[in-house]
Design an enzyme around this catalytic site. Structure first.
Site, PDB file in Angstrom:
ATOM      1  CG  ASP A 376      -1.594  -1.321   1.466  1.00 46.13           C
ATOM      2  OD1 ASP A 376      -1.974  -1.982   0.486  1.00 46.13           O
ATOM      3  OD2 ASP A 376      -1.733  -1.704   2.638  1.00 46.13           O
ATOM      4  CD  GLU A 552      -8.673  -3.385  -0.941  1.00 47.15           C
ATOM      5  OE1 GLU A 552      -9.397  -3.529   0.059  1.00 47.15           O
ATOM      6  OE2 GLU A 552      -7.657  -4.090  -1.148  1.00 47.15           O
TER       7      GLU A 552
END
Length: 678
Positions: A376, A552
């Site tokens: 991420d 997401e």
């Protein structure tokens, strides 16, 4: 070399499998075109590695393998400029010719470079006839001259089992003293005299860390800690593996952490018998690699105990968590990318402090993976001329920042933990996907967190506010939860401005609706939203529903009169991929019909490149703002054992985004690991 002592009669009657180590088959040669492991052709084991200040090259010193009962009689050396391309430097010590006191069983050498007023000297410690000797040379590739007698030929007092093998030499950077470690089924250490060929009297000490200790020790020093690594089990066992312990002194006591496995077999990849390692630090950088042997692939596992005589040398990256614990190393066939070294660097042996600055970095040149074991990723270029990097760390327990003047510099930039999770309650678990933004003269970190005593449904977005020019040194204040109006799982928040309006974009599960969706709302302050919440995307395509229904990780890019939002879809394994939303900059971004979704993923796994599950990206640019860069995470292997979310092998990578003639972005395909230059 091995965990169990062998019967003398077996050693004396054993015959060689071959006069020279076996060479690779045609299939192995084909594999080596795409895989860097093994790093040298043929059968070798027990590798020791050296960086030479004199020659500015790396050197490997292995046991010559391929001989039943390890009856080899010679040692070779190999040199490399980058840890990938290796040159065979030939035989550097031949026992029958050079070592009259021990003419067989050439095992497990180690070497150290010293610098004196007279120049560089190289001390080569080796095993012969189950005794330890030392040879000396003025070059890392010899010729080496034996000292004339064994340095160690008996067990320490009180030790009743094990062999006098597997030397490891270590220079303490804090004192300048040199130590020799050795043993099988026990670990002993003694200080070396200044001549480096004799032991200082009355300094011998037993250090055996615990019952898992077998053999094959190596020592290194990093950030105030002394690390001891050793091999557990028999080298002929598929379960041969490496453990570690740390101490505040090279003489111990060495304390093993609870989870102290460094590297072990991976049956899914057909990798077995990973052990007897050494460790190398890249000069001047906190960048570390483990060098180890494994069973010959793919035939070794079919050979029974003979696999222990048919081994090959491999190199993989070794990383640490914020507390200095060694993170488990995943053995690979791919190996590592070539290591680029500074062109003008000088440092003292045993230290990691360069005395000369590196040349200016190329803004479009780096090596992938950019940062191992960081998922991420968020990278932003600030007006102070630094790139700032943050990402999910493997333990999900803190937020760390690092900065560098170039994208490539982030690989070696030292991370700093600026916040840790709470002990309980909100923000006590699942610290995911931090993003750093500079808004109205202050720094803001948006991140996701949950409650350790509740399930994942407790995860929500939270904010830290920092004051100070450098966010690594800023004073950080918890601003609490960013309230979105719903009490449901929500995460992966990001923010951007367009035409003077600030927006917040995030992922959330809506009550009664399957899967996580992407939402947008207007912000009235950096810590709050106002007005309507609009759903921009639901997982309504087949490629968004593989194993899990997921949208997401949104990230925003404003360019060419459009607002682009990339997002991640499907499960976090090899199905993970990027979709793309787009809206004209002239439209109302808070209207769902202003947005168009890509019909197919714009970035997905590519087996040919060896990249799987690329996703959760951010966007940045070169310092001149002319070139857009995609920063994302992926894995370099497809099959994952266990829960993908508990697998720490997602690594940060980066590559340039191209722009088509119609003004739309072309993400391309994930590039292979290694040196990158568009």
């Amino acid at each position: 070399m091995r965990f169990r002592a062998l019967l003398a009669s077996a050693l004396l009657t054993a015959s060689a499998i071959a006069a020279e180590p076996q060479q690779p088959s045609a299939d192995q040669a084909k594999q080596s075109a795409t895989h860097h492991n093994p790093v040298i052709s043929g059968l070798y084991a027990d590798p020791d590695i050296l960086w030479s200040e004199k020659t500015r090259r790396f050197y490997l010193y292995p046991t010559s393998d391929g001989f039943r009962e390890w009856t080899g009689t010679f040692f070779k050396a190999f040199s490399s400029p980058d840890l990938v391309e290796w040159k065979d430097e030939g035989v550097i010590l031949d026992l029958p010719k050079d070592v009259p006191w021990g003419t067989r069983h050439a095992w497990a050498p180690c070497i150290i470079e010293t610098k004196t007023p007279a120049g560089y000297r190289y001390y080569y410690y080796f095993t012969a006839a189950k005794k330890i000797g030392v040879a000396v040379a003025d070059s890392p590739v010899g010729p080496f001259k034996d000292s004339g007698k064994p340095l160690i030929d008996t067990r320490p007092s009180g030790v009743t089992r094990g062999q006098q093998i597997d030397p490891a030499v270590f220079r303490d950077p804090n004192t300048g003293k040199h130590y020799l470690y050795w043993g099988n089924a026990y670990l002993a250490v003694a200080e070396l005299n200044d001549d480096m060929v004799s032991l200082k009297p009355d300094t011998l000490k037993l250090l055996t860390p615990d019952k898992t200790y077998g053999e094959g020790s190596t020592l290194f020093y990093r950030q105030g800690k002394y690390y001891l690594l050793w091999s557990e089990n028999d080298t002929r066992s598929p379960d041969y593996r490496v453990r570690y312990a740390t101490a505040t002194s090279p003489l111990g006591p060495f304390i093993a952490p609870k989870d102290n496995l460094v590297i072990e077999k991976d049956p899914v990849l057909g990798i077995y018998g990973t052990g007897h390692n050494s460790v190398i630090q890249i000069p001047g950088r906190d960048e570390w690699y483990i060098v180890y042997h494994r069973f010959n692939y793919p035939k070794g596992i079919t050979m029974g105990r003979d696999a222990g005589y048919n081994r090959e040398v491999c190199i993989d990256r070794m990383n640490f968590d914020v507390d200095g614990n060694i993170l488990p190393v995943h053995p690979t066939h791919e190996g590592i990318a070539p290591v680029s070294l500074f062109t003008a660097i000088s440092f003292a042996p045993g230290t990691n402090v360069p005395t000369a600055a590196a040349p200016a970095a190329d803004p479009l040149s780096w090596s992938n993976p950019l940062v191992p074991q960081r998922a991420d990723p968020h990278v932003s270029f600030h007006s102070d001329g630094y790139y700032y990097f943050t990402a999910t760390v493997p333990n999900y327990d803190c937020i760390e920042l690092r900065r560098a003047r170039s994208i490539g510099g982030l690989s070696t930039a030292k991370p700093k933990v600026i916040w840790r999770k709470h002990d309980s309650g909100p923000m006590s678990a699942s610290i995911w996907a931090p993003e750093l933004h500079f808004i109205d003269g202050k720094w803001y970190l948006y991140f996701s967190a949950g409650d350790a005593h509740k399930n994942w449904a407790s995860i929500r977005p939270y904010i830290l506010e920092g004051e100070g020019a450098n966010p690594l040194e800023a004073h950080w204040t918890e601003k609490g939860r960013l309230k979105l109006g719903w009490e449901s799982f929500s995460l992966d928040g990001t923010t951007f401005t367009h035409r003077g309006v600030r927006y917040f974009v995030w992922a959330q599960i809506e009550a009664g609706v399957k899967g996580s969706n992407i939402y947008i709302s207007r912000m009235d302050t950096p810590c709050s939203i106002t007005g309507p919440i609009i759903c921009l995307s639901r997982p309504d395509r087949e490629w968004e529903r593989r194993d899990h229904w997921v949208n997401e990780g949104p990230s925003v890019l404003v360019k060419n009169g459009h607002v682009w939002i990339s997002y991640s879809a499907s499960a976090t394994d090899a199905n993970y991929c990027l979709g793309l939303l787009s809206a004209s900059g002239d439209t109302d971004l808070l209207r769902a019909d202003s947005w168009t979704k890509s019909p197919e993923p714009v970035f997905r796994s590519d087996a040919a490149a060896g990249q799987f599950g690329p996703g959760h990206n951010s966007f940045t640019t070169t310092p001149d703002g002319k070139t857009d860069i995609l920063v994302y995470h992926s894995r370099n292997y497809e099959k994952i054992q266990g829960d993908p979310l508990k697998n720490n092998d997602r690594a940060t990578r980066a590559q340039v985004i191209r722009w088509r003639a119609d003004g739309t972005p072309d993400f391309g395909t994930p590039v292979s690991d290694g040196a990158y230059r568009p």
